[in-house]
Design a protein around this motif. Structure first.
Motif, PDB file in Angstrom:
ATOM      1  N   ASP A 151       0.819  -1.160  -0.263  1.00 54.46           N
ATOM      2  CA  ASP A 151       0.018   0.021   0.181  1.00 54.46           C
ATOM      3  C   ASP A 151       0.790   1.387   0.108  1.00 54.46           C
ATOM      4  O   ASP A 151       1.871   1.202   0.695  1.00 54.46           O
ATOM      5  CB  ASP A 151      -0.755   0.040   1.192  1.00 54.46           C
ATOM      6  N   ASP A 152       0.062   2.149  -0.654  1.00 58.50           N
ATOM      7  CA  ASP A 152       1.093   3.637  -0.278  1.00 58.50           C
ATOM      8  C   ASP A 152       2.204   3.445  -0.922  1.00 58.50           C
ATOM      9  O   ASP A 152       3.367   4.083  -0.516  1.00 58.50           O
ATOM     10  CB  ASP A 152       1.197   4.282   1.027  1.00 58.50           C
TER      11      ASP A 152
ATOM     12  N   GLU B  32      -4.453   4.726  -6.555  1.00 60.11           N
ATOM     13  CA  GLU B  32      -5.247   5.212  -5.458  1.00 60.11           C
ATOM     14  C   GLU B  32      -5.507   6.661  -5.797  1.00 60.11           C
ATOM     15  O   GLU B  32      -4.984   7.138  -6.573  1.00 60.11           O
ATOM     16  CB  GLU B  32      -4.749   5.099  -4.152  1.00 60.11           C
TER      17      GLU B  32
END
Ligand code: C2E
Ligand code: MG
Ligand code: MG
Length: 714
Positions: A611-612, A671
């Motif tokens: 993630d990220d 995202e």
């Protein structure tokens, strides 16, 4: 003297002797010193019993303090000497070899209780005396009037024998007669006293109504009045009295004389002032203490329209170290020096400095222009600390952190202001100290709720205050919904819905993240099964998948693999319907031990997403080592594509990451897609799936069905 070792009775007697010697000179008792000692002996016995009793009997100690008043020890000095004596000798003579620390503590509690009992008894006596004097005035009015008319001899007797001061003047204020008691109060000769006119006795501290009452009385409109009044003695000192003045009429009822009865209250007043001073000042530095500071702050905050206040809250940096290494006495001297310097910083009207306790000081400024003044004040304080303080030949550098609060009167309570100053001071400290910071209401609110939220977290989980929103993950190629990310929220009873950024860090800090994370996992896997049961596996791209975020703490928790397996089995959901999102930063530098649980889950078929991605500067080559099958590109990449055409360098970077990811067999999710243009750009760059407001904001699980259905049918 006996050579025998002293028994407890002898020691008690010794204590009573010392006590009586110390106090006797300042009593107004008519006893001899020995008789006085006999009077103190039972009190000493009671104190020694309180000292040695199992539990502390504050009431008994209070009563002994009160008994001093009955023993004519009403002089403030008598209390001081008594307390000194108890402090130094009670435990020594009556302590029966008990543990020193406990005896000392008990002794100081006894002193507090005695002082309180003393002060209260004195107050009560004053009230009783005021009542008595008023009664006496009424009686005297009758008696003196009668005596005046009846016989000069009887009048003389009443007049001279009185214990209170009595004076008679005519209605023009010429003093005609004074008695011995009154002479003693004023000092000087009868001649000088009688040569004065009552009207010359005005004093700056006279209450506003004093002379109006006087006028009414001499006009005959009033029979008597009672005031507290100060007089200047001829030696320049001030005499305070309870004064009752009565009108004397002749047998025909015509006003004729005025009669003054007065009681000397000077010492009692001094004691009250001193008790008040002691209650409002810090014993070490002499600065106003917390109590007085709060009084002033309250006044400043309730000042009228246009008035403002500014507050500097100072805490010394590293004071504890000084105290620990050089000793408390050096620490105390340092505080005294700091107090002196601070005091010289706040000398203008409306300014004050106080010590709140320990190494915490406050400086207050009030008025209309405090926005500018408070900054100057903080600068002056910082400057005052610059010069080293010399203690025991050492030059100590003292630094401090200041929290500044400034604002209009009438908006906040003293406690709120002080809390804000305290929080701000801590901000200055955590930024390295030796600086001042200005209060920021938002930072305050965060710090205040942070504490409250942390303590409320555990119960919130039990009470079911958490819920999950789902945000769809959309395939960029065909626009179909492939799954959703579970994002937890807290429906707080007071603060409303709180996002994960507000409470996940707190949950991580307190360890609650483990049960909370387990709940999110279970709840969202259950949701995934429900989607499948209602809509089947026949959406364009197979079953809807669920993405669940994992905190770094959960990674190291030994139950992770087992819990996950158990939940999947219980709900009957296949491992490949689950994707666990782990932030890039949690895996940077991760060793094999940390990766083991993730690897086991990956082997079972659970997807692991990084993630990220792009925020943690991880080594791209390192990706090989990780049991990861999906990269989630951070929102910052998407943001840089907001303008059209996008920055070609950014595009190149994303393109490079995507192609590298693909060559490592990793899928790429992006995202924060907020516009159609971004979506199109990312599709062209080869990203696989996307998530963002352009498709849907996080929402309730039903919303996802709608999107997925539109998709499948559309
Ligand atoms: P994340 O995993 O990176 O989650 C994505 C965040 O981006 C979410 O914020 C989401 O609401 C937000 N977002 C989605 N689309 C857009 C968009 O188009 N524009 C913008 N500006 N933002 C978008 P949220 O829900 O506040 O979650 C914040 C972070 O909290 C998450 O970041 C995740 O790291 C963490 N988190 C959420 N739920 C959980 C959980 O159950 N457990 C753990 N450990 N962490 C969680
Ligand atoms: Mg996430
Ligand atoms: Mg993310």
């Amino acid at each position: 003297m006996s050579a025998e070792p002293d028994g407890p009775e002898d020691r008690l007697r010794r204590f009573a002797t010392i006590w009586s010697r110390a106090v006797f000179p300042v009593t107004s008792t008519s006893l001899t010193r020995r008789e006085f000692e006999e009077q103190l002996l039972p009190l000493a016995r009671r104190l020694s019993e309180v000292l040695l009793a199992h539990g502390f009997d504050a009431e008994e100690a209070r009563q002994v303090g009160a008994a001093l008043i009955d023993a004519h020890c009403t002089d403030p000095e008598a209390l001081t000497r008594t307390l000194d004596c108890v402090d130094a000798y009670l435990a020594l003579y009556c302590g029966a070899d008990g543990p020193q620390d406990e005896l000392r503590m008990r002794s100081s509690r006894i002193q507090h209780a005695m002082a309180a009992g003393f002060a209260q008894a004195l107050r009560e006596r004053t009230l009783a005396e005021q009542e008595a004097i008023a009664q006496a005035a009424l009686r005297a009015q009758g008696v003196v009037a009668q005596a005046l008319h009846a016989s000069e001899a009887r009048f003389r007797a009443v007049f001279e024998g009185a214990a209170i001061g009595i004076g008679i003047a005519d209605l023009d204020g010429n003093v005609l007669q004074v008695n011995g008691a009154l002479l003693r109060m004023f000092g000087g000769s009868e001649q000088t006293l009688r040569s004065r006119n009552v009207l010359e006795w005005a004093h700056p501290e006279d209450a506003p109504q004093t002379w109006r009452l006087y006028e009414e009385l001499v006009r005959g409109d009033r029979e008597h009045y009672h005031v507290e009044k100060a007089f200047n003695r001829s030696d320049g000192t001030v005499l305070w009295t309870n004064l009752t003045v009565s009108l004397l009429r002749d047998p025909d009822g015509e006003p004729q004389y005025q009669l003054a009865l007065m009681e000397d209250t000077t010492e009692r007043r001094l004691l009250n002032l001193r008790l008040r001073y002691e209650a409002t000042h810090d014993a070490l530095t002499g600065l106003p203490n917390r109590t007085l500071f709060f009084e002033r702050l309250e006044k400043a905050l309730s000042a009228g329209e246009g008035q403002r206040f500014g507050l500097c809250y100072l805490d010394l940096d590293g004071f504890k170290t000084i105290n620990d290494s050089l000793g408390h006495s050096a620490g105390d001297r340092l505080l005294v020096e700091v107090a002196d310097r601070l005091q010289s910083c706040a000398t203008a009207p409306g300014e004050m400095v106080a010590r709140l306790g320990g190494d915490e000081f406050v400086a207050l400024t009030t008025g209309r222009d405090t926005q500018r003044e408070v900054d100057d004040l903080a600068d002056r304080i910082m400057n005052a600390l610059v010069t080293p303080i010399s203690i025991d030949g050492r030059e100590l550098l003292v630094r401090g952190s200041i929290g500044i609060v400034e604002g209009p009167a009438g908006e906040r309570t003293p406690a709120e202001v002080l809390r804000s100053a305290d929080i701000t001071m801590y901000r200055a400290k955590s930024a390295g100290g030796n600086r001042s910071e200005l209060a920021d209401p938002e930072a305050d609110a965060r710090a205040i709720t942070r504490h409250g939220l942390t303590t409320a977290l555990p119960a919130a989980l039990d009470r079911g205050e958490f819920f999950i929103e789902y945000q769809p993950l959309v395939h960029l190629g065909d626009g179909s919904v492939r799954g959703a990310e579970a994002l937890v929220r807290w429906l707080h009873p007071q603060h409303g819905v709180l996002g994960p950024d507000r409470f996940i860090p707190l949950a991580e800090h307190t360890g609650l993240i483990v049960p909370l994370g387990r709940w999110v996992l279970e709840e969202s896997i259950r949701q995934a099964r429900e989607w499948r049961e209602r809509y089947g596996d026949d959406s364009a791209a197979g079953p809807l998948r669920i993405n669940v975020n994992l905190s770094p703490c959960q990674l190291t928790h030994p139950g992770l693999v087992q819990d996950t397996v158990e939940i999947l089995e219980r709900t009957g959901v296949a491992p490949d319907a689950l994707c666990l999102e782990v932030t890039e930063s949690a895996l940077i530098g991760a060793d094999d031990d940390l990766l083991k649980p993730l690897r086991r889950l990956a082997e079972m078929g659970v997807d692991i997403a990084l993630d990220d991605f792009g925020t943690g500067y991880s080594n791209l080559a390192n990706l090989r080592r990780l049991p990861v099958s999906i990269l989630k590109l951070d929102r910052s990449f998407t943001q840089s594509m907001q303008q059209f055409p996008a920055d070609p360098v950014d595009l190149k970077i994303v393109e490079g990451i995507v192609s590298l990811a693909h060559s490592l067999d990793l899928a790429v999710t992006v995202e924060g897609v907020e516009t159609g243009a971004q979506a199109e750009q990312l599709r062209i760059l080869g990203c696989d799936t996307a998530q963002g407001w352009y498709y849907a904001r996080p929402g309730p699980p039903e919303r996802l069905h709608e999107l997925a259905l539109v998709d499948a049918t559309g």
